[in-house]
Design a protein around this motif. Sequence first.
Motif, PDB file in Angstrom:
ATOM      1  N   THR A 151      12.665   2.011  16.507  1.00  0.00           N
ATOM      2  CA  THR A 151      13.142   2.198  15.136  1.00  0.00           C
ATOM      3  C   THR A 151      11.994   2.247  14.138  1.00  0.00           C
ATOM      4  OG1 THR A 151      13.337  -0.164  14.620  1.00  0.00           O
ATOM      5  CG2 THR A 151      15.248   0.900  15.679  1.00  0.00           C
ATOM      6  N   GLY A 152      10.850   1.680  14.516  1.00  0.00           N
ATOM      7  CA  GLY A 152       9.718   1.582  13.603  1.00  0.00           C
ATOM      8  C   GLY A 152       9.704   0.311  12.789  1.00  0.00           C
ATOM      9  N   PHE A 153      10.766  -0.504  12.893  1.00  0.00           N
ATOM     10  CA  PHE A 153      10.881  -1.723  12.106  1.00  0.00           C
ATOM     11  C   PHE A 153       9.919  -2.782  12.647  1.00  0.00           C
ATOM     12  CE2 PHE A 153      13.070  -5.752  10.995  1.00  0.00           C
ATOM     13  CZ  PHE A 153      13.170  -5.572   9.621  1.00  0.00           C
ATOM     14  N   ALA A 154       9.158  -3.407  11.758  1.00  0.00           N
ATOM     15  CA  ALA A 154       8.117  -4.363  12.152  1.00  0.00           C
ATOM     16  C   ALA A 154       8.599  -5.797  11.947  1.00  0.00           C
ATOM     17  CB  ALA A 154       6.842  -4.127  11.349  1.00  0.00           C
ATOM     18  N   LEU A 155       8.451  -6.612  12.983  1.00  0.00           N
ATOM     19  CA  LEU A 155       8.954  -7.990  12.964  1.00  0.00           C
ATOM     20  C   LEU A 155       7.937  -8.982  12.402  1.00  0.00           C
ATOM     21  CD1 LEU A 155      10.722  -8.151  16.468  1.00  0.00           C
ATOM     22  CD2 LEU A 155      11.716  -7.574  14.244  1.00  0.00           C
ATOM     23  N   TYR A 156       7.244  -8.565  11.366  1.00  0.00           N
ATOM     24  CA  TYR A 156       6.270  -9.455  10.739  1.00  0.00           C
ATOM     25  C   TYR A 156       6.059  -8.996   9.300  1.00  0.00           C
ATOM     26  CZ  TYR A 156       2.592  -5.875  11.154  1.00  0.00           C
ATOM     27  OH  TYR A 156       1.838  -4.735  11.026  1.00  0.00           O
ATOM     28  N   GLN A 157       5.196  -9.700   8.587  1.00  0.00           N
ATOM     29  CA  GLN A 157       4.921  -9.415   7.184  1.00  0.00           C
ATOM     30  C   GLN A 157       3.802  -8.366   7.078  1.00  0.00           C
ATOM     31  OE1 GLN A 157       6.290 -11.115   4.115  1.00  0.00           O
ATOM     32  NE2 GLN A 157       7.894 -11.190   5.674  1.00  0.00           N
ATOM     33  N   SER A 158       4.175  -7.111   7.159  1.00  0.00           N
ATOM     34  CA  SER A 158       3.177  -6.050   7.102  1.00  0.00           C
ATOM     35  C   SER A 158       2.876  -5.656   5.661  1.00  0.00           C
ATOM     36  CB  SER A 158       3.658  -4.818   7.878  1.00  0.00           C
ATOM     37  OG  SER A 158       2.702  -3.780   7.768  1.00  0.00           O
ATOM     38  N   ASP A 159       1.586  -5.473   5.395  1.00  0.00           N
ATOM     39  CA  ASP A 159       1.167  -4.980   4.081  1.00  0.00           C
ATOM     40  C   ASP A 159       1.062  -3.461   4.053  1.00  0.00           C
ATOM     41  OD1 ASP A 159       0.917  -7.585   3.045  1.00  0.00           O
ATOM     42  OD2 ASP A 159      -1.132  -7.772   3.826  1.00  0.00           O
ATOM     43  N   ASN A 175       3.163  -1.352   6.308  1.00  0.00           N
ATOM     44  CA  ASN A 175       4.423  -0.743   6.731  1.00  0.00           C
ATOM     45  C   ASN A 175       5.557  -1.345   5.908  1.00  0.00           C
ATOM     46  OD1 ASN A 175       6.665   0.298   7.975  1.00  0.00           O
ATOM     47  ND2 ASN A 175       6.272  -0.607   9.982  1.00  0.00           N
ATOM     48  N   PRO A 176       6.103  -0.575   4.958  1.00  0.00           N
ATOM     49  CA  PRO A 176       7.179  -1.128   4.128  1.00  0.00           C
ATOM     50  C   PRO A 176       8.455  -1.414   4.914  1.00  0.00           C
ATOM     51  CG  PRO A 176       6.948   1.238   3.757  1.00  0.00           C
ATOM     52  CD  PRO A 176       5.784   0.824   4.612  1.00  0.00           C
ATOM     53  N   TYR A 177       8.592  -0.792   6.089  1.00  0.00           N
ATOM     54  CA  TYR A 177       9.783  -0.969   6.930  1.00  0.00           C
ATOM     55  C   TYR A 177       9.534  -2.161   7.840  1.00  0.00           C
ATOM     56  CZ  TYR A 177      13.905   0.847   9.464  1.00  0.00           C
ATOM     57  OH  TYR A 177      15.149   1.041  10.014  1.00  0.00           O
ATOM     58  N   SER A 178       9.600  -3.349   7.250  1.00  0.00           N
ATOM     59  CA  SER A 178       9.233  -4.566   7.970  1.00  0.00           C
ATOM     60  C   SER A 178      10.088  -5.715   7.447  1.00  0.00           C
ATOM     61  CB  SER A 178       7.750  -4.880   7.765  1.00  0.00           C
ATOM     62  OG  SER A 178       7.503  -5.299   6.433  1.00  0.00           O
ATOM     63  N   LEU A 179       9.812  -6.923   7.918  1.00  0.00           N
ATOM     64  CA  LEU A 179      10.598  -8.082   7.503  1.00  0.00           C
ATOM     65  C   LEU A 179      10.491  -8.369   6.006  1.00  0.00           C
ATOM     66  CD1 LEU A 179      10.236 -10.639  10.445  1.00  0.00           C
ATOM     67  CD2 LEU A 179      12.209  -9.256   9.824  1.00  0.00           C
ATOM     68  N   LYS A 180       9.518  -7.772   5.340  1.00  0.00           N
ATOM     69  CA  LYS A 180       9.448  -7.913   3.887  1.00  0.00           C
ATOM     70  C   LYS A 180      10.637  -7.253   3.188  1.00  0.00           C
ATOM     71  CE  LYS A 180       4.523  -8.407   2.851  1.00  0.00           C
ATOM     72  NZ  LYS A 180       3.381  -7.822   2.116  1.00  0.00           N
ATOM     73  N   ALA A 181      11.261  -6.281   3.872  1.00  0.00           N
ATOM     74  CA  ALA A 181      12.297  -5.472   3.221  1.00  0.00           C
ATOM     75  C   ALA A 181      13.690  -6.062   3.317  1.00  0.00           C
ATOM     76  CB  ALA A 181      12.294  -4.068   3.832  1.00  0.00           C
ATOM     77  N   VAL A 182      13.900  -7.038   4.206  1.00  0.00           N
ATOM     78  CA  VAL A 182      15.263  -7.505   4.475  1.00  0.00           C
ATOM     79  C   VAL A 182      15.589  -8.768   3.667  1.00  0.00           C
ATOM     80  CG1 VAL A 182      15.299  -6.492   6.768  1.00  0.00           C
ATOM     81  CG2 VAL A 182      14.534  -8.864   6.482  1.00  0.00           C
ATOM     82  N   LYS A 183      16.880  -9.049   3.582  1.00  0.00           N
ATOM     83  CA  LYS A 183      17.339 -10.246   2.876  1.00  0.00           C
ATOM     84  C   LYS A 183      17.127 -11.511   3.707  1.00  0.00           C
ATOM     85  CE  LYS A 183      20.884  -7.622   0.386  1.00  0.00           C
ATOM     86  NZ  LYS A 183      22.347  -7.418   0.183  1.00  0.00           N
ATOM     87  N   TRP A 184      17.075 -11.346   5.045  1.00  0.00           N
ATOM     88  CA  TRP A 184      16.908 -12.497   5.937  1.00  0.00           C
ATOM     89  C   TRP A 184      15.656 -13.277   5.556  1.00  0.00           C
ATOM     90  CZ3 TRP A 184      13.254 -13.287  10.081  1.00  0.00           C
ATOM     91  CH2 TRP A 184      13.555 -14.382  10.901  1.00  0.00           C
ATOM     92  N   ARG A 185      15.810 -14.560   5.406  1.00  0.00           N
ATOM     93  CA  ARG A 185      14.728 -15.472   4.992  1.00  0.00           C
ATOM     94  C   ARG A 185      14.034 -14.986   3.716  1.00  0.00           C
ATOM     95  NH1 ARG A 185      11.860 -17.745  10.611  1.00  0.00           N
ATOM     96  NH2 ARG A 185      13.758 -18.769  11.382  1.00  0.00           N
ATOM     97  N   GLU A 186      14.833 -14.345   2.848  1.00  0.00           N
ATOM     98  CA  GLU A 186      14.352 -13.855   1.542  1.00  0.00           C
ATOM     99  C   GLU A 186      13.123 -12.963   1.681  1.00  0.00           C
ATOM    100  OE1 GLU A 186      13.787 -17.473  -0.629  1.00  0.00           O
ATOM    101  OE2 GLU A 186      15.899 -17.560  -1.224  1.00  0.00           O
TER     102      GLU A 186
END
Length: 462
Positions: free
Chosen positions: A101-109, A111-122
């Motif tokens: 999917t390209g989704f990154a499971l960490y705080q990427s600076d 790749n905007p498509y990462s855990l920074k983008a989701v509501k989970w854990r703010e």
Amino acid sequence: MKLRSIMVICFLIYGLKSWGQAEVPIPTQAQLDWQNAELVAVFHYDLHVFDGKPYNQAKNRITPIPDYNIFNPVNLDTDQWVKAAKDAGFKMAILTATHETGFALYQSDVNPYSLKAVKWREGKGDIVRDFVNSCRKYGIAPGIYIGIRWNSFFGVHDFKVNGDNEFAKNRQAYYNKMCEGMVEELTSRYGDLAIIWFDGGAHGPEKGGPDVLSIFEKNQPNGIFYHNTQRADIRWGGSESGTVPYPSWGTFPFPFSHAANQEVVLKNNFQLLKEGDPDGKHYMPAMSDAPLRGYNGGHEWFWEPDDELHIYPLENLMDMYYRSVGHNTSLIMGLTPDARGLLPQADVQRLKDWGDEIKRRFSTPLAETSGSGKKLTLKLKKRTPINHIVLQEDIAQGERVREFVLEGKTKNGWQTIFEGSVIGHKFIHNFDEMEVDAVRLKILESKGESSIRNFKIFHINE
């Protein structure tokens, strides 16, 4: 010419042979650690775990996830994942930091498509960090899997964006730069890593892709690199059955695995990948891989609901162990946490049962020895039934044994048990029970003097 000078010249010409040395490829410490691990977990986690649908690889590679906020593992517990692997005897574990999917499971600076983008854990979660911390807590060597060959969000298919116009070229350049940035982040933020695994390889600049190898070599010089057209420290074993045939040599004729020269590497049903090359100039052991949920028509690398019937039975896992670890490879087992963020209990229990069974079978040999030379003999106090033999070569000195025979001394004299070629890191042979009062290993051919790290015999009730 003085006698001393003649002796020096003779040593330079013949010394390697006469002193028992051999011109065989020598593994790095990372490769030794890899083979000593024997069992490796790869945890697959991505957005489509949360969509409630069966995983469809072909479709998922070309279809973006409509809403990435479906990602919501409310009970995420990477300690639970890693402990389950530890209980099974795994010594190394890998996490899919990015997949198709390209989704990154960490705080990427980058790749905007990462855990920074989701509501989970703010938007502050970092599963890669959680995972690495859990690995270190339980004494498991951590590794990271980076998927850049496919990216449904950015529209990348087999390394390339669609089109051949200027827009496509600009998008390709942007994607390559982003991939290099992610590799920099993942190889520099989490300490020493046992392996960086590029799924499906990683095209380098020579093929229009990102330059990932130089970043790896800068940040993780002591890890396993797998793989691109320039380098592979291990090789795929030619199937996803968790097995390789015998023999499977730890050496290979090319410095890459199957990212290049595919007309040679992939022919005859991946024979070269499966068997290796005893005369190969590069040390590159095979790995065997399979998903735990791969039984009876299943092949699930990612969790799907109501799928417990596809968990391999214990007897199948043991057969896999014999034909992977026992055939000189490390076994990579695919594990997949569910939408809660937990490894399902059925999977946890099967892993524990598997680890317990491996210990039961191989923890208590009837006799064992080690040593160098052309013959090693194990003597028993009385005639005893046996049905398993385990051999390990000291591969720190390379794979030297080329031909060997195992014999058992019965009431009718010495009988052949097995005639083989490669021993490598580990060779396991199970056979019909026979009563012996001695077992011997005869090295019929080797490159230099062979060194046997372990020679063990067992009687195992299966």
